[in-house]
Design a protein around this motif. Structure first.
Motif, PDB file in Angstrom:
ATOM      1  N   ARG A  80      37.113  57.647  44.744  1.00 11.39           N
ATOM      2  CA  ARG A  80      36.135  57.207  45.741  1.00 11.39           C
ATOM      3  C   ARG A  80      35.375  55.981  45.250  1.00 11.39           C
ATOM      4  NH1 ARG A  80      38.788  59.466  48.367  1.00 11.39           N
ATOM      5  NH2 ARG A  80      38.599  61.376  49.561  1.00 11.39           N
ATOM      6  N   GLY A  81      35.418  54.949  46.052  1.00 10.80           N
ATOM      7  CA  GLY A  81      34.611  53.761  45.773  1.00 10.80           C
ATOM      8  C   GLY A  81      34.858  53.172  44.394  1.00 10.80           C
ATOM      9  N   LEU A  82      36.099  53.233  43.959  1.00 10.66           N
ATOM     10  CA  LEU A  82      36.402  52.762  42.604  1.00 10.66           C
ATOM     11  C   LEU A  82      36.376  51.244  42.546  1.00 10.66           C
ATOM     12  CD1 LEU A  82      37.604  54.265  39.893  1.00 10.66           C
ATOM     13  CD2 LEU A  82      39.475  52.733  40.425  1.00 10.66           C
ATOM     14  N   GLY A  99      33.310  38.005  36.183  1.00  5.55           N
ATOM     15  CA  GLY A  99      32.924  37.880  37.578  1.00  5.55           C
ATOM     16  C   GLY A  99      34.020  38.313  38.537  1.00  5.55           C
ATOM     17  N   PHE A 100      35.213  38.541  37.998  1.00  4.26           N
ATOM     18  CA  PHE A 100      36.367  38.782  38.853  1.00  4.26           C
ATOM     19  C   PHE A 100      36.497  40.266  39.177  1.00  4.26           C
ATOM     20  CE2 PHE A 100      40.910  39.871  39.050  1.00  4.26           C
ATOM     21  CZ  PHE A 100      41.266  39.120  40.154  1.00  4.26           C
ATOM     22  N   VAL A 101      36.575  40.546  40.484  1.00  5.61           N
ATOM     23  CA  VAL A 101      36.704  41.943  40.894  1.00  5.61           C
ATOM     24  C   VAL A 101      38.183  42.255  41.077  1.00  5.61           C
ATOM     25  CG1 VAL A 101      35.945  43.680  42.533  1.00  5.61           C
ATOM     26  CG2 VAL A 101      34.540  41.670  42.093  1.00  5.61           C
ATOM     27  N   ALA A 102      38.730  43.060  40.174  1.00  4.28           N
ATOM     28  CA  ALA A 102      40.164  43.352  40.232  1.00  4.28           C
ATOM     29  C   ALA A 102      40.470  44.509  41.161  1.00  4.28           C
ATOM     30  CB  ALA A 102      40.697  43.640  38.832  1.00  4.28           C
ATOM     31  N   VAL A 103      39.553  45.475  41.194  1.00  2.00           N
ATOM     32  CA  VAL A 103      39.712  46.600  42.124  1.00  2.00           C
ATOM     33  C   VAL A 103      38.379  46.778  42.819  1.00  2.00           C
ATOM     34  CG1 VAL A 103      40.077  49.083  42.309  1.00  2.00           C
ATOM     35  CG2 VAL A 103      41.438  47.759  40.674  1.00  2.00           C
ATOM     36  N   ARG A 104      38.407  46.764  44.167  1.00  2.00           N
ATOM     37  CA  ARG A 104      37.111  46.900  44.830  1.00  2.00           C
ATOM     38  C   ARG A 104      37.106  48.051  45.828  1.00  2.00           C
ATOM     39  NH1 ARG A 104      35.400  41.440  46.570  1.00  2.00           N
ATOM     40  NH2 ARG A 104      36.942  40.594  45.150  1.00  2.00           N
ATOM     41  N   ASP A 105      36.213  48.960  45.571  1.00  2.00           N
ATOM     42  CA  ASP A 105      35.925  50.045  46.506  1.00  2.00           C
ATOM     43  C   ASP A 105      37.186  50.717  47.026  1.00  2.00           C
ATOM     44  OD1 ASP A 105      33.338  49.213  46.130  1.00  2.00           O
ATOM     45  OD2 ASP A 105      33.550  47.701  47.715  1.00  2.00           O
ATOM     46  N   VAL A 106      37.983  51.162  46.108  1.00  2.00           N
ATOM     47  CA  VAL A 106      39.222  51.838  46.514  1.00  2.00           C
ATOM     48  C   VAL A 106      38.957  53.324  46.708  1.00  2.00           C
ATOM     49  CG1 VAL A 106      41.457  52.604  45.665  1.00  2.00           C
ATOM     50  CG2 VAL A 106      40.831  50.180  45.530  1.00  2.00           C
ATOM     51  N   GLY A 147      32.196  54.035  40.383  1.00  2.00           N
ATOM     52  CA  GLY A 147      32.714  54.841  41.474  1.00  2.00           C
ATOM     53  C   GLY A 147      33.073  56.203  40.930  1.00  2.00           C
ATOM     54  N   SER A 148      34.117  56.782  41.481  1.00  2.00           N
ATOM     55  CA  SER A 148      34.447  58.130  41.052  1.00  2.00           C
ATOM     56  C   SER A 148      35.954  58.346  41.123  1.00  2.00           C
ATOM     57  CB  SER A 148      33.715  59.136  41.937  1.00  2.00           C
ATOM     58  OG  SER A 148      34.480  60.309  42.084  1.00  2.00           O
ATOM     59  N   ALA A 149      36.471  59.056  40.147  1.00  2.00           N
ATOM     60  CA  ALA A 149      37.864  59.485  40.181  1.00  2.00           C
ATOM     61  C   ALA A 149      37.884  60.908  39.662  1.00  2.00           C
ATOM     62  CB  ALA A 149      38.730  58.573  39.314  1.00  2.00           C
ATOM     63  N   ARG A 150      38.159  61.833  40.550  1.00  2.00           N
ATOM     64  CA  ARG A 150      38.118  63.242  40.160  1.00  2.00           C
ATOM     65  C   ARG A 150      39.506  63.822  40.218  1.00  2.00           C
ATOM     66  NH1 ARG A 150      32.850  64.950  40.487  1.00  2.00           N
ATOM     67  NH2 ARG A 150      33.421  67.142  40.594  1.00  2.00           N
TER      68      ARG A 150
END
Ligand code: ATP
Ligand code: ATP
Ligand code: URE
Ligand code: MG
Ligand code: MG
Lengths: 284, 393, 368, 294, 231
Positions: free
Chosen positions: A43-45, A51-58, A93-96
Motif C-alpha cells: 500500500r502506497g509504496l 530526488g528521483f522517485v523510482a516507485v511512487r504510491d504503488v 508506505g506499507s508492504a505486509r
C-alpha cells in the motif's frame, strides 16, 4: 569438482529440469499444513533515490494461487519494488505479508519471514558447489549445534531440488563455472529449498531455451498454487502461457492490472511497452 | 630502592658454563640492530665495535687469545634481542656480549643475562635507575649527562624550560629528573610535550614551544623525530639566540641528517665529541675514518662502544680469566684511556666514571666543547647523592 | 548418490584418513621427537613459534575461509600476552606487592585494572574473555555496518597502530616501549628451570593441536560452508535469512581468542612482551606464514607460520640483515605465483578430495 | 586567537602532507584496488632522489625544482616495474596485493639501507624556502606553504585528469571491468601501467616534498603508510574529492587534538574518530553506489 | 569477415569448446543456438580474445588475430555485447559511451548521437551512474556502446535479454537497417530463435561445445531449427 583431464567433455551437461517427477511431488506437493491463505499487500509504496522517485504510491495485492506477472518498460521500477519488499532499499508506505509489516525490517529478518527472491543477474555462491549452495539456502533456521556439525548426507529437500532443477549431475561442481542459464536454475532451486511463502522472481527465464522456459513455467504454476508468487518478465510468450494475472508498471506507478488479455489490449500498455507489432511476436 | 635483580640461582644446565677458552681464540657476541628502524643508529655502534675488535686482535688479542666475533641482528625488536642474547650465550657460548641501544632492548636482555649469568656491555646513555651485576653500562647515566646539562643551563641564567621528548622511558624518566631539579633550583617548567617515536610532524609542538616562550628547550627526542623537530623549529624562525635547545640524543651522526643549517649553534650534552682534543681521540678518529671512510663521523655511543670492548679486555686481563664471576670481581677500578679521556669502572654499580661535556654545534656539523665538568663524574644511576632527587627512585 | 554412500565417502575419503594420519604424525613430532632432538634453547624457540602458529590458525579461519583480512591480530595477541604478563608481574611481586617498573617509573601504586590479574584463575578467564568481548563488540559493530574487504583490513590495521601507541603512552602502567618482562615464575613454577621450560613447550604443543582440531571442526562444518558463502556474496546470504554479521563475528572472535591464547603462552616462553610485538608490523608478520603455508587449508597456516619463523631465525643467524631480502623474496614469490600457498603444491598433485575444502579466495571482493 | 590560527595552519599543512602521501594511493588503491604497501617506499625513493639530485646539482635553489619531476619519474618507474612484474597478475585478488607489496616494501627498505647507508641523510632547503612568512602574530613556515602549493597543484591536475579527460575515463573503466574495457577497445594493460605509473609517481613527488620537513632514511615511508590508507578509506575509495576532505579533516583533527592533549593521545583519538565515522558511513565520505550485489 | 577454423578453448583444465568451424561472411548474419551451458558464450569470448584459443585460428578479414588482445580486435572492427547487462558501474551512462568514443574523435561523437537516437530512453539517464540503471537500461547502454565503435562485425550474446518488447523490436530493426546500408556482419547468440534464424545466412546449433547442426537460415528454416534444438 573432480579430476578433469583436459580432454573431457565440458561440465555442461544440459540441465534437464524434471518438474513433474517424484521429486517435484515431494518438494511442491500439497502441503496440508499450509492451509492459511497468504497474501501480499502493498500500500502506497514509495521509493526515492535522491530526488528521483523510482516507485511512487504503488498498491498491489497478490494472493496465494494467483500467479502474478509484473511487467513494464525498462526502468519502470519493477526490480526496485522487489528490492523494497525484500529490504534492499528503503521505502515508505506499507508492504505486509502474512500479517507482518516487512518495511523497515532487516533483510535477513524478512527472509526468515518467508520471503524469497531471485536476482535479475543470477547471484549464487561462486566458490561453493551446487550442493553447498542449496544446503545453505535450506538452512537459515538451523541452530548453532547443527551449524557447527559437519553436513552428513544431503538433506531431502536439497536432493529433491537438485533433481527438480536438473543440476543433479553437477552437484559437486563449483557454482562459479556454471553457465548463465544453469545459475538461474540454481537460484530457483535455492528459492525452493528456502521454503519461501512469498517468492519474487526477477526475470527468471531470461536466457533460457524454449524448452527450459516451458519447464520453468510449469514449475512456477505448481509453486504458485501453494505460495504467493510474483514474476517479473519481459518474455510475452512466456507471460501469455503462464500468467494468471498481470500488473503493468510504468514510471514507478501501476499503469494497468488485469488478465493477460486485458492488459494486452490496453492501449496505454501497447504504447509504452508492447509496441505496435506485439501480436506477431517472433516466437509466435 | 635498588631494582631487585636476584633472578634466582643461575642454573647449571645452561649459563656461561659453556664458554670455551681452551683454544687460542675466544668468542664474543655483537648484538646490534642491523635491520629495522634502529639500524640507522646501531649500525654505527656495530662499526666501532668491529674497529675495536680488529685493533685488539692486531695487538695480540685478549689474554693472548684472538677475538672471534659472532654477530647477531637484533632487528630493532626487544623480543629478538632477548632471543638472540640467549642464543649467543647458550649456543655460541660467547664470553661477553656487546650491544643494545634502546632501553627496551636492554630491559629485554637483562633477565637473560642474569638468569644465564653472562655479561652485557651496553654503550648508550640512558635513564639510569638500573644496575645489574651482569651488565656494564659504558654510556652516561643521568648524573653524567642530564644533570650537568641542567647545571650548565642554570649557570647561563636560564629560568624557564620547555621539555620536548619522545614518548618512551628514557625521555619520561629524564623529564621526571628535570622537573625535580627545576623545582629545587627555582627553574620554571613551562611545558612538557611528548611525541610518539617516529613522529614527523612537529608544527603543533613547535607552536606550543613558541607560545610558551621559555628561556631554553630541553630536548630528549630520539631518532628521526629530531630532524623533523629542528627543521620545523628553524623554519618557524626559532634559533639558538631566541631559545636555545639542549639535546641529549643528537650526536654527530644525526647532524648530517638534520641539516647543519637547522641546528647550528644549538647545545648538546654528552661525554664525547669527535672534536675532543686527546691523542687517543685523534688516533680513534683516524682509525675509524681509515676503515669506514673520511666522510664518516664519530659520536658518543660509538666511542662508548669502542671503550666497552677495551674495558672488558682490561677486566679480563686483570682477572686473568674469562670467567664471569672473575671478571665481575676484577671490574672495579679498571680504567681505559679512552678517546673522551680516562674512564674508570665503578665496581658497585657497573657504570663508569665519565666527564660531562656541553657542546655547541658548529657550522661544519661537528660539536665543540663549550663547558666541561671538573674531571670524570662518578656514576650515580639512582641519583642517591642528590638531595633534590629524593623520592625519584 | 544417496546419503548412505555420502556418509561412507566422508568416512573413507582420503582427505579424512590423511588428516588423521597427518595429525598423528604432527603429535608424534611435537611430543616425542622434538623434545629429544632439540637443545633447550632450540626447544623454547620452537615453543615460541608454536605460539605464533596459534595466531595463524585463527587467521586461517577468519581470512582463509571468511575473507576477513585482519591486519590487527597483534591487538588480540597483545591483549592475551599483556594480561598474562600482568599476572606474572603481580605474582612475582607477591601478595599486595607492586611490580618493579611501577615503582621506578610510575606512582608506585598498582592501578585498579591490574588488580584482577592477581588471581591466576581470573587471569586465565580474562585472557579468553577480554579479547572475545572486544572482538565481538568491534566485529558486530563493523560487520553490521557492512564494513568489509579493504576497508576492514585498513581499519584493523589502524586498530593495531592505535593499540601500540596506547601501550607506549601508558608507560607507568604498561611499561611503555619496554613492555613487561623479567618474569621469574609461571603459576608458581620457576621459569629458569629447564624442566619447566620443557613443560611450557609441551603445553604450547598441546594447545596448538587442540586449536587445529577446533579449526578443523569449524571448517568442515556447515558453519564453514556458510563462512565461505559470506566471503563470496555476503548480501546474497542475507536474502536467505542469515545475518552475515553474526557469521563473520563468530569467525573473528574465534580468531581473536586463538591469538590471545597464543599471546598468553608467548609471555612465559619468551619472557617478554612489548609494543614491538603487537603493532602494525608484527600484525602483518602473522599473515606471512598463513599466506605462505596456504590460507584456506587447515595445516597450511600452522606449518607456514612455523616455517617462516624458523627461516627468519636461522637465516638471520647466517646472514644478519640479509634475512630481509630472503623474507621479502619468499613472500613475493609465494603470494604472487602461488596464491594457494605451499599447500597448493601438495594439493596440485592430489586433487581428489578438493570437494572437501573450497579453494583459496582468489575472487575476493573488490573495493568497489 | 593567534594560536588558533597557527593551529589551523598546522592542521592544513599536516593535511596537505597526508594528502600528498594519499593522493597516489587514491589512484592505485582507490581506483585500481591495489593495496600497495610499498607506496611509502616509493615516497622514500622520491626523497632519496632529491638527495642525489642535490649531490649532483649542488645548488639547493634549483635542485628542488629538478627533483620534483625527477622524483615523479623515479617513483613512477618503480611503480611501473612493480606493476609489470607482480601486480598485473593479481588484479583479481586485491587483498593479496597488500601482502606482496609488503614484501616489496621490506626489500626496498633494505636496498636503501645498503645503497645509501644506514644513517639518515638530509636535503638542504633552498634559500628561498628558509624562514617563515609572518602575518600578524602567525608565522607560516615557507616550506609548509610550498608543500601546500604542491599538494594543491597535484590534486587539481589529477582530478581534472580523472574527471574530464579520456585518460581518466579509461582508468576508471578498466578498474571497474577489465574484460569489458578490453572489448570496448581500451587496452587494459596499457591503462593499468599508466595508472600505476602516475599513482606511484605521485608518491615520488610526496617524497621529494617531505625532504623539506624531515629526514631521509630507509623507513621514511612507513611512518606515513597507515595514515595514508586511512585517508583514502575515510574519504571513500575511488573519490579524489573524498580524499582531499579526509586528509584535511585528519590534519586538522590531529593538530587540534594534539594541541589540547598530546601527540600520542591525538593519534589514538584520530583513529577512534575514524572508526566511529566509518560506523556512520561505512563506505567513506564520498561514495558512488551501485545496485549490484557484491 | 570472420572465420574460425578448428577452434577449441576452455577454462583452466576444463575444455569447453571443441573444434569449431564458423564463418560470418561480409554483411551476413550468422546465428549460434544452443542450450544453456552449451558453450556459446565461451565461443564468443574466444572470438573476442578474452579466452585464449587452445587450437585453431581466428581470422578477421585477412588478419590472423588468434593471438591479438581483445582491444586490438575491437579497433579492427569487432564490437561485442556481452551477456548479462554489463556496464562500467561507477561511470555515468554518458561516460560509458565516451570511454569508447574517445578513441574515434569527432566520428565517435557522431556515432554516440546516432546510438542515442536508437535508444531514446537513455537520453534522460545520461548523467546517472550506470550501476544504478535498471537491467534493461543497462542492456540498452551496452548495445549503444558497441555501436559507438562503428563496428564491421557485431558480436551479440543474447542482446535482448531483459529488454522490453517494443525496444527489442527496435533493436532488431536497427540491426537490420545497419546491415542493409553497410556491410555490417553479425554473429548472434540468441534464445529467441525466430528472429535469429529468419535473418541468418547460416545458423549453427551447439551441443556440449561442438557444432552439431548447421544449415542455411531464412524464414522457412525456423521450424527446422527448433527441431534441431529439441534434439
Ligand atoms: N539506487 C538508485 N539510485 C538512483 N536511481 C535508481 C537507483 N536504483 C534504480 N534507479 C532507477 O530507478 C528506475 C527503476 O529501476 P528498476 O531497476 O526498478 O527498473 P525495472 O522496472 O526493474 O527495469 P528493467 O526491466 O530494465 O529491469 C530506473 O530508472 C533506475 O535507473
Ligand atoms: N569461468 C569458467 N570456468 C570454468 N568453466 C566455465 C566457466 N564459465 C563457464 N564455464 C563452463 O563452460 C560451459 C559453457 O558455458 P557458457 O557460458 O559458454 O554456456 P552458454 O552456452 O553461453 O550458456 P547460456 O545459454 O546459459 O548462457 C558451462 O558448462 C560452464 O559451466
Ligand atoms: N637509552 C636510550 N637512549 O634509549
Ligand atoms: Mg529490473
Ligand atoms: Mg551464455
Amino acid at each position: 569438482m573432480t579430476d578433469l583431464p583436459t580432454t573431457t567433455e565440458p561440465a555442461a551437461i544440459e540441465p534437464e529440469p524434471d518438474t513433474t517427477g517424484p521429486a517435484a511431488e515431494a518438494l511442491l506437493g500439497t502441503d496440508t499444513s499450509r492451509f492459511r491463505h497468504d497474501y501480499l499487500e502493498v500500500r502506497g509504496l514509495r521509493v526515492t533515490f535522491g530526488g528521483f522517485v523510482a516507485v511512487r504510491d504503488v498498491d498491489l495485492t497478490v494472493t496465494q494461487g494467483d500467479l502474478r506477472f509484473l511487467i513494464g518498460p525498462n526502468g519502470a521500477g519493477k526490480t526496485t519494488l522487489i528490492d523494497a519488499i525484500t529490504g534492499l532499499v528503503g521505502a515508505t508506505g506499507s508492504a505486509r505479508f502474512g500479517g507482518t509489516e516487512l518495511l523497515g525490517r532487516g533483510t535477513h529478518r524478512i527472509a526468515r519471514d518467508g520471503v524469497g527472491r531471485t536476482f535479475q543477474t543470477a547471484s549464487v555462491f561462486e566458490e561453493l558447489t551446487v550442493l553447498q549452495n542449496l544446503d545453505i539456502a535450506a538452512g537459515a533456521r538451523r541452530g548453532p549445534s547443527t551449524l557447527l556439525r559437519r553436513r552428513r548426507g544431503t538433506p531431502e529437500a536439497v536432493e529433491q531440488a537438485l533433481e527438480l532443477v536438473g543440476l543433479g549431475a553437477l552437484r559437486d561442481t563449483t557454482a562459479g563455472v556454471l553457465a548463465h542459464g544453469q545459475k538461474q536454475w540454481l537460484e530457483i532451486g535455492m528459492l525452493l529449498v528456502q521454503d519461501a511463502h512469498l517468492m519474487l522472481l526477477d526475470e527468471p527465464v531470461a536466457g533460457m531455451t524454449q524448452a527450459e522456459r516451458e519447464a520453468t513455467g510449469e514449475l512456477l504454476r505448481r509453486i504458485g498454487s501453494q505460495r504467493v508468487v510474483v514474476v517479473v518478465e519481459h518474455d510475452m510468450e512466456f507471460l501469455r502461457s503462464y500468467a494468471d494475472s498481470v500488473t503493468v508498471m510504468h514510471q514507478g506507478r501501476v499503469l494497468a492490472e488485469g488478465t493477460v488479455a486485458e492488459v494486452q489490449n490496453d492501449p496505454a500498455v501497447v504504447e509504452v511497452y508492447l509496441g505496435a507489432t506485439h501480436t506477431d511476436d517472433e516466437e509466435a | 630502592a635498588q631494582v631487585d635483580t636476584a633472578g634466582g640461582e643461575p642454573s647449571e644446565a645452561t649459563g656461561a658454563g659453556c664458554v670455551d677458552t681452551s683454544g687460542d681464540t675466544v668468542k664474543i657476541g655483537f648484538l646490534n640492530s642491523l635491520s629495522g628502524t634502529m639500524a640507522i643508529s646501531e649500525q654505527t655502534v656495530h662499526d666501532s665495535l668491529q674497529l675495536a675488535a680488529s685493533e685488539i686482535n692486531a695487538d695480540g688479542g685478549v689474554l693472548g687469545k684472538e677475538l672471534e666475533i659472532v654477530t647477531e641482528d637484533g632487528q630493532s625488536e626487544p623480543t629478538v634481542f632477548a632471543e638472540k642474547a640467549t642464543k649467543l650465550i647458550t649456543s655460541d657460548c660467547v664470553a661477553a656480549v656487546f650491544g643494545g641501544w634502546t632501553s627496551a632492548s636492554r630491559k629485554a636482555m637483562l633477565p637473560v643475562f642474569e638468569s644465564q649469568d653472562s655479561l652485557l656491555f651496553y654503550p648508550v646513555q640512558y635513564e639510569g635507575l638500573e644496575s645489574s651485576p651482569n651488565i656494564f653500562y659504558t654510556g652516561a647515566t643521568t648524573n653524567q649527562q642530564i644533570v650537568p646539562g641542567l647545571d650548565y643551563l642554570a649557570e647561563q641564567g636560564v629560568e624557564s624550560l620547555f621539555l620536548v621528548g619522545s614518548d618512551y622511558v628514557f625521555p619520561r624518566t629524564a623529564n621526571k629528573i628535570i622537573n625535580a631539579y627545576a623545582e629545587a633550583h627555582g627553574i620554571e617548567v613551562l611545558g612538557e610535550e611528548y611525541a610518539p617515536l617516529g613522529h614527523t610532524d612537529f608544527s603543533t609542538i613547535v607552536n606550543k614551544v613558541r607560545s610558551a616562550d621559555a628561556d631554553a628547550v630541553f630536548n630528549t627526542l630520539n631518532g628521526d623525530s629530531n630532524v623533523a623537530f629542528f627543521k620545523e623549529y628553524s623554519n618557524a624562525g626559532l634559533g639558538p639566540d631566541d631559545m636555545p635547545v639542549l639535546s641529549v640524543s643528537i650526536a654527530e651522526e644525526e647532524i648530517g641528517g638534520i641539516g647543519v643549517e637547522n641546528v647550528e649553534g644549538q647545545l648538546t650534552a654528552w661525554n664525547y665529541y669527535q672534536t675532543v682534543d686527546t691523542p687517543e681521540n685523534a688516533a680513534f678518529v683516524e682509525a675509524f675514518q681509515a676503515e669506514y671512510g673520511a666522510d664518516r663521523v664519530t659520536s658518543d655511543p660509538m666511542e662508548a662502544a669502542y671503550d666497552s670492548l677495551y674495558l672488558w679486555k682490561g677486566m679480563v686481563e686483570k682477572a686473568e680469566s674469562f670467567d664471569v664471576a672473575d671478571v665481575q670481581e676484577a671490574a672495579d677500578g679498571v680504567s681505559f684511556d679512552a678517546p673522551e679521556g680516562t674512564v674508570t669502572v665503578n665496581g658497585d654499580n657497573h657504570h663508569i666514571a665519565k666527564t660531562a661535556l656541553i657542546g655547541r654545534i658548529g657550522d661544519d656539523g661537528l660539536i665543540y666543547t663549550e663547558w666541561s665538568s671538573d674531571g670524570p663524574i662518578e656514576p650515580d644511576p639512582f641519583l642517591e647523592g642528590y638531595d633534590w632527587a629524593e623520592g625519584l627512585s | 548418490m544417496t546419503g548412505m554412500t555420502d556418509r561412507l565417502h566422508t568416512l573413507l575419503a582420503p582427505g579424512r584418513t590423511r588428516a588423521l594420519a597427518g595429525f598423528a604424525l604432527a603429535a608424534v613430532l611435537l611430543f616425542a621427537v622434538a623434545p629429544v632432538l632439540l637443545s633447550p634453547f632450540r626447544l623454547s624457540l620452537l615453543a615460541k613459534f608454536l605460539c605464533l602458529a596459534m595466531v595463524a590458525v585463527g587467521i586461517g579461519l577468519a581470512w582463509g575461509r571468511g575473507g576477513l583480512l585482519t591486519l590487527g591480530q597483534g591487538v588480540y595477541f597483545g591483549l592475551g600476552a599483556y594480561l598474562m604478563a600482568m599476572h606474572l608481574k603481580l605474582a612475582d611481586a607477591g601478595p599486595g606487592g607492586v611490580p618493579d617498573f611501577m615503582s621506578l617509573y610510575g606512582t608506585g601504586e598498582v592501578p585498579w585494572w591490574w588488580e584482577p590479574m592477581r588471581s591466576p584463575a581470573a587471569t586465565v578467564l580474562l585472557i579468553v574473555l577480554v579479547p572475545a568481548a572486544l572482538a565481538g563488540l568491534l566485529g558486530w559493530a563493523v560487520f553490521t555496518r557492512r564494513v568489509r574487504g579493504a576497508y576492514f583490513a585498513i581499519l584493523s590495521q589502524a586498530l593495531a597502530a592505535a593499540f601500540a601507541i596506547l601501550l607506549i603512552g601508558q608507560q607507568q602502567t604498561t611499561g611503555g616501549t619496554n613492555g613487561l618482562n623479567g618474569f621469574r615464575a609461571f603459576f608458581g613454577y620457576d621459569l629458569t628451570d629447564p624442566v619447566n621450560q620443557r613443560m611450557l613447550y609441551l603445553i604450547a604443543a598441546g594447545v596448538l593441536l587442540l586449536m587445529v582440531l577446533v579449526a578443523r571442526q569449524l571448517m568442515v562444518s556447515r558453519f564453514g560452508e556458510l563462512l565461505v558463502a559470506v566471503r563470496d556474496a555476503e548480501d546474497r546470504v542475507r536474502f536467505l535469512g542469515y545475518n552475515p554479521a553474526a557469521v563473520k563475528t563468530v569467525a573473528y572472535v574465534v580468531a581473536a581468542v586463538m591469538a590471545a591464547v597464543g599471546g598468553a603462552l608467548f609471555v612465559p616462553i619468551v619472557g617478554i612482551i612489548s609494543p614491538a610485538d603487537v603493532g602494525v608490523v608484527p600484525s602483518i608478520g602473522f599473515l606471512v606464514g598463513v599466506a605462505i603455508g596456504g590460507r584456506a587449508t587447515l595445516l597450511g597456516p600452522v606449518l607456514g607460520s612455523i616455517a617462516v619463523s624458523w627461516a627468519q631465525t636461522s637465516i638471520s643467524e647466517q646472514f644478519p640483515s640479509g634475512w630481509i631480502y630472503f623474507q621479502g623474496a619468499l613472500f613475493i614469490v609465494v603470494i604472487a605465483f602461488l596464491p594457494g600457498g605451499l599447500a597448493s603444491l601438495v594439493r596440485r598433485r592430489r586433487r581428489r578430495d578438493s570437494a572437501a575444502s573450497p579453494p583459496a579466495p582468489e575472487l575476493e571482493e573488490r573495493p568497489a | 586567537m593567534d594560536i588558533l590560527l597557527s593551529q589551523l595552519f598546522a592542521g592544513l599543512s599536516l593535511g596537505s602532507v597526508l594528502l600528498l602521501a594519499a593522493l597516489g594511493l587514491a589512484l592505485t588503491f582507490g581506483q585500481m584496488g591495489v593495496i600497495n604497501m610499498a607506496h611509502g617506499e616509493f615516497m622514500m625513493a622520491g626523497a632519496y632522489t632529491a638527495f642525489v639530485v642535490q649531490g649532483v646539482i649542488g645548488s639547493a635553489g634549483i635542485s628542488l625544482l629538478v627533483a620534483l619531476p625527477l622524483g615523479f619519474v623515479v617513483g613512477g618507474l618503480l611503480g611501473l616495474l612493480l606493476e609489470a612484474t607482480l601486480i598485473h597478475r593479481m588484479y583479481h585478488r586485491p587483498l593479496d596485493t597488500l601482502l606482496v607489496t609488503w614484501g616489496v616494501a621490506l626489500v626496498l627498505q633494505q636496498v636503501a639501507r645498503d645503497v645509501f647507508g644506514a644513517p639518515n641523510v638530509d636535503v638542504t632547503a633552498p634559500e628561498w624556502l628558509s624562514g617563515a612568512v609572518t602575518i600578524g602574530d602567525v608565522t607560516l613556515p615557507k616550506t609548509r606553504l610550498f608543500i601546500l602549493t604542491v599538494a594543491i597543484v597535484c590534486v587539481a591536475t589529477l582530478s581534472i585528469a580523472l574527471k574530464a579527460t579520456p585518460l581518466g575515463r579509461r582508468i576508471r573503466a578498466v578498474v571497474q571491468n577489465r574484460d569489458l574495457a578490453e572489448t570496448s577497445g581500451v587496452s587494459s594493460r596499457g591503462t593499468d601501467r599508466l595508472t600505476f605509473f602516475i599513482g606511484s609517481g605521485l608518491a615520488g613527488i610526496a617524497g621529494v616534498a617531505l625532504t623539506l620537513l624531515g629526514s631521509i632514511g630507509p623507513t621514511l615511508g612507513t611512518s606515513y603508510i597507515v595514515d595514508a590508507f586511512l585517508v583514502v578509506v575515510a574519504g571513500g575509495i575511488g573519490q579524489i574529492k573524498g580524499t582531499v576532505i579526509a586528509a584535511t579533516a585528519l590534519g586538522l583533527m590531529q593538530a587540534f587534538f594534539e594541541y589540547s592533549t598530546t601527540a600520542s593521545v591525538a593519534k589514538v583519538l584520530v583513529f577512534v574518530v575514524i572508526v566511529a565515522f566509518l560506523q556512520v558511513r561505512p563506505q567513506g565520505l564520498v561514495t558512488v553506489r551501485t545496485r549490484s550485489l557484491v | 569477415m570472420l572465420e574460425l577454423t578448428g577452434v577449441s578453448t576452455g577454462y583452466g583444465r576444463t575444455a569447453v569448446v571443441h573444434d569449431v568451424d564458423l564463418t560470418v561472411p561480409d554483411g551476413a548474419l550468422t546465428a549460434v543456438l544452443g542450450h544453456n551451458g552449451a558453450g556459446k558464450t565461451t565461443l564468443l569470448r574466444a572470438v573476442l580474445g578474452l579466452l585464449p584459443v587452445r587450437s585453431g585460428t581466428v581470422l578477421l578479414g585477412d588478419d590472423d588475430v588468434t593471438r591479438w588482445p581483445p582491444h586490438r580486435r575491437v579497433r579492427r572492427g569487432v564490437a561485442y555485447v556481452p551477456q548479462g547487462q554489463q556496464s562500467f558501474g561507477q561511470l555515468t551512462a554518458r561516460e560509458n559511451l565516451q570511454v569508447v568514443a574517445d578513441a574515434y574523435g569527432a566520428e565517435g561523437r557522431r556515432r554516440t548521437a546516432e546510438a542515442l537516437d536508437l535508444f531514446p530512453a537513455l537520453g534522460p539517464l545520461l548523467g546517472r551512474p550506470a550501476g544504478l540503471l535498471s537491467g534493461g537500461q543497462r542492456q540498452q547502454l551496452a548495445i549503444a556502446r558497441a555501436l559507438v565503435t562503428g563496428p564491421r562485425l557485431l558480436v551479440l550474446d543474447e542482446p535482448t535479454e531483459g529488454i522490453q518488447p517494443n525496444v527489442v523490436q527496435e533493436i532488431y530493426a536497427a540491426v537490420t537497417a545497419l546491415r542493409s546500408d553497410g556491410d555490417l556482419s553479425v554473429l548472434l547468440v540468441e534464445q529467441h530463435i525466430g528472429y535469429a534464424v529468419q535473418h541468418a545466412a547460416e545458423y549453427l546449433v551447439m551441443t556440449s561445445g561442438r557444432i552439431t547442426h548447421r544449415a542455411p537460415g531464412g524464414a522457412t528454416a525456423v521450424a527446422e531449427a527448433r527441431e534441431a534444438m529439441a534434439l
